[in-house]
Scaffold this motif. Structure first.
Motif, PDB file in Angstrom:
ATOM      1  N   ILE A 188       0.851  -1.191   0.000  1.00 42.56           N
ATOM      2  CA  ILE A 188       0.000   0.000   0.000  1.00 42.56           C
ATOM      3  C   ILE A 188       0.886   1.239   0.000  1.00 42.56           C
ATOM      4  O   ILE A 188       2.056   1.177   0.373  1.00 42.56           O
ATOM      5  CB  ILE A 188      -0.973   0.037   1.202  1.00 42.56           C
ATOM      6  CG1 ILE A 188      -0.204   0.103   2.522  1.00 42.56           C
ATOM      7  CG2 ILE A 188      -1.918  -1.147   1.182  1.00 42.56           C
ATOM      8  CD1 ILE A 188      -1.082   0.406   3.722  1.00 42.56           C
ATOM      9  N   ASP A 189       0.309   2.366  -0.433  1.00 40.12           N
ATOM     10  CA  ASP A 189       1.079   3.610  -0.436  1.00 40.12           C
ATOM     11  C   ASP A 189       0.687   4.490   0.752  1.00 40.12           C
ATOM     12  O   ASP A 189      -0.134   4.100   1.585  1.00 40.12           O
ATOM     13  CB  ASP A 189       0.932   4.352  -1.774  1.00 40.12           C
ATOM     14  CG  ASP A 189      -0.474   4.850  -2.045  1.00 40.12           C
ATOM     15  OD1 ASP A 189      -1.317   4.898  -1.119  1.00 40.12           O
ATOM     16  OD2 ASP A 189      -0.741   5.217  -3.212  1.00 40.12           O
ATOM     17  N   ASP A 190       1.294   5.672   0.815  1.00 37.76           N
ATOM     18  CA  ASP A 190       1.042   6.606   1.918  1.00 37.76           C
ATOM     19  C   ASP A 190      -0.420   7.002   2.066  1.00 37.76           C
ATOM     20  O   ASP A 190      -0.864   7.369   3.140  1.00 37.76           O
ATOM     21  CB  ASP A 190       1.856   7.890   1.726  1.00 37.76           C
ATOM     22  CG  ASP A 190       3.308   7.719   2.105  1.00 37.76           C
ATOM     23  OD1 ASP A 190       3.606   6.860   2.947  1.00 37.76           O
ATOM     24  OD2 ASP A 190       4.146   8.451   1.555  1.00 37.76           O
ATOM     25  N   ASN A 191      -1.158   6.985   0.982  1.00 38.80           N
ATOM     26  CA  ASN A 191      -2.563   7.365   1.009  1.00 38.80           C
ATOM     27  C   ASN A 191      -3.477   6.214   1.416  1.00 38.80           C
ATOM     28  O   ASN A 191      -4.692   6.387   1.499  1.00 38.80           O
ATOM     29  CB  ASN A 191      -3.005   7.884  -0.362  1.00 38.80           C
ATOM     30  CG  ASN A 191      -2.249   9.120  -0.769  1.00 38.80           C
ATOM     31  OD1 ASN A 191      -1.983   9.992   0.058  1.00 38.80           O
ATOM     32  ND2 ASN A 191      -1.882   9.209  -2.033  1.00 38.80           N
ATOM     33  N   GLY A 192      -2.899   5.047   1.624  1.00 39.21           N
ATOM     34  CA  GLY A 192      -3.701   3.874   1.956  1.00 39.21           C
ATOM     35  C   GLY A 192      -4.255   3.164   0.735  1.00 39.21           C
ATOM     36  O   GLY A 192      -5.059   2.239   0.865  1.00 39.21           O
ATOM     37  N   ASP A 193      -3.816   3.593  -0.451  1.00 39.45           N
ATOM     38  CA  ASP A 193      -4.252   2.929  -1.679  1.00 39.45           C
ATOM     39  C   ASP A 193      -3.546   1.589  -1.822  1.00 39.45           C
ATOM     40  O   ASP A 193      -2.328   1.494  -1.639  1.00 39.45           O
ATOM     41  CB  ASP A 193      -3.951   3.797  -2.902  1.00 39.45           C
ATOM     42  CG  ASP A 193      -4.746   5.095  -2.905  1.00 39.45           C
ATOM     43  OD1 ASP A 193      -5.909   5.083  -2.450  1.00 39.45           O
ATOM     44  OD2 ASP A 193      -4.194   6.123  -3.360  1.00 39.45           O
ATOM     45  N   ILE A 194      -4.304   0.576  -2.164  1.00 37.04           N
ATOM     46  CA  ILE A 194      -3.746  -0.762  -2.340  1.00 37.04           C
ATOM     47  C   ILE A 194      -3.126  -0.856  -3.724  1.00 37.04           C
ATOM     48  O   ILE A 194      -3.796  -0.667  -4.729  1.00 37.04           O
ATOM     49  CB  ILE A 194      -4.838  -1.829  -2.159  1.00 37.04           C
ATOM     50  CG1 ILE A 194      -5.412  -1.757  -0.751  1.00 37.04           C
ATOM     51  CG2 ILE A 194      -4.273  -3.213  -2.460  1.00 37.04           C
ATOM     52  CD1 ILE A 194      -6.659  -2.593  -0.539  1.00 37.04           C
ATOM     53  N   LEU A 195      -1.831  -1.143  -3.762  1.00 31.74           N
ATOM     54  CA  LEU A 195      -1.122  -1.290  -5.028  1.00 31.74           C
ATOM     55  C   LEU A 195      -1.106  -2.747  -5.462  1.00 31.74           C
ATOM     56  O   LEU A 195      -1.238  -3.043  -6.648  1.00 31.74           O
ATOM     57  CB  LEU A 195       0.299  -0.741  -4.912  1.00 31.74           C
ATOM     58  CG  LEU A 195       0.412   0.705  -4.422  1.00 31.74           C
ATOM     59  CD1 LEU A 195       1.872   1.097  -4.275  1.00 31.74           C
ATOM     60  CD2 LEU A 195      -0.329   1.650  -5.350  1.00 31.74           C
ATOM     61  N   ILE A 196      -0.913  -3.631  -4.510  1.00 35.98           N
ATOM     62  CA  ILE A 196      -0.943  -5.078  -4.751  1.00 35.98           C
ATOM     63  C   ILE A 196      -1.540  -5.725  -3.521  1.00 35.98           C
ATOM     64  O   ILE A 196      -1.195  -5.386  -2.387  1.00 35.98           O
ATOM     65  CB  ILE A 196       0.483  -5.652  -4.980  1.00 35.98           C
ATOM     66  CG1 ILE A 196       1.088  -5.107  -6.264  1.00 35.98           C
ATOM     67  CG2 ILE A 196       0.456  -7.170  -5.013  1.00 35.98           C
ATOM     68  CD1 ILE A 196       2.533  -5.519  -6.478  1.00 35.98           C
ATOM     69  N   ASP A 197      -2.427  -6.674  -3.745  1.00 34.17           N
ATOM     70  CA  ASP A 197      -2.968  -7.494  -2.661  1.00 34.17           C
ATOM     71  C   ASP A 197      -3.330  -8.838  -3.274  1.00 34.17           C
ATOM     72  O   ASP A 197      -4.336  -8.953  -3.966  1.00 34.17           O
ATOM     73  CB  ASP A 197      -4.194  -6.841  -2.036  1.00 34.17           C
ATOM     74  CG  ASP A 197      -4.690  -7.621  -0.820  1.00 34.17           C
ATOM     75  OD1 ASP A 197      -3.892  -8.384  -0.234  1.00 34.17           O
ATOM     76  OD2 ASP A 197      -5.866  -7.468  -0.466  1.00 34.17           O
ATOM     77  N   THR A 198      -2.477  -9.820  -3.085  1.00 34.85           N
ATOM     78  CA  THR A 198      -2.668 -11.085  -3.771  1.00 34.85           C
ATOM     79  C   THR A 198      -2.270 -12.270  -2.899  1.00 34.85           C
ATOM     80  O   THR A 198      -1.359 -12.178  -2.081  1.00 34.85           O
ATOM     81  CB  THR A 198      -1.867 -11.104  -5.092  1.00 34.85           C
ATOM     82  OG1 THR A 198      -2.205 -12.276  -5.828  1.00 34.85           O
ATOM     83  CG2 THR A 198      -0.371 -11.077  -4.851  1.00 34.85           C
ATOM     84  N   LEU A 199      -2.979 -13.342  -3.089  1.00 33.65           N
ATOM     85  CA  LEU A 199      -2.596 -14.596  -2.450  1.00 33.65           C
ATOM     86  C   LEU A 199      -1.511 -15.247  -3.289  1.00 33.65           C
ATOM     87  O   LEU A 199      -1.447 -15.050  -4.504  1.00 33.65           O
ATOM     88  CB  LEU A 199      -3.800 -15.534  -2.343  1.00 33.65           C
ATOM     89  CG  LEU A 199      -4.900 -15.074  -1.394  1.00 33.65           C
ATOM     90  CD1 LEU A 199      -6.101 -16.009  -1.500  1.00 33.65           C
ATOM     91  CD2 LEU A 199      -4.407 -15.006   0.033  1.00 33.65           C
TER      92      LEU A 199
END
Length: 72
Positions: A26-37
């Motif tokens: 995640i970035d500083d803004n709380g945006d998810i860049l990658i979330d994977t199993l």
């Protein structure tokens, strides 16, 4: 900008074969860049770790991303 990496694993000892089962960035803004199993290459169960993070072998069985592959 900073990014934050979070992993969930099959245990705490990579030297004894524990592997990643989830990868999140995640970035500083709380945006998810990658979330994977991630499907481990060698481990087929991780009962103690599963009790902590809730990720079961069934949950990762359908993912196409394997532990040895590059995500980025």
């Amino acid at each position: 900008m900073f990014v934050y990496l979070d992993t969930e694993t099959t245990g705490l000892n990579g030297g004894r074969g524990d592997e990643i089962v989830e990868l999140s960035i995640i970035d500083d803004n709380g945006d998810i860049l990658i979330d994977t199993l991630v499907k481990p290459d060698n481990k087929t169960s991780w009962i103690d770790a599963q009790e902590i993070h809730g990720i079961s072998p069934d949950a990762v069985s359908y993912t196409h991303l394997r532990a040895h592959e590059t995500v980025l």
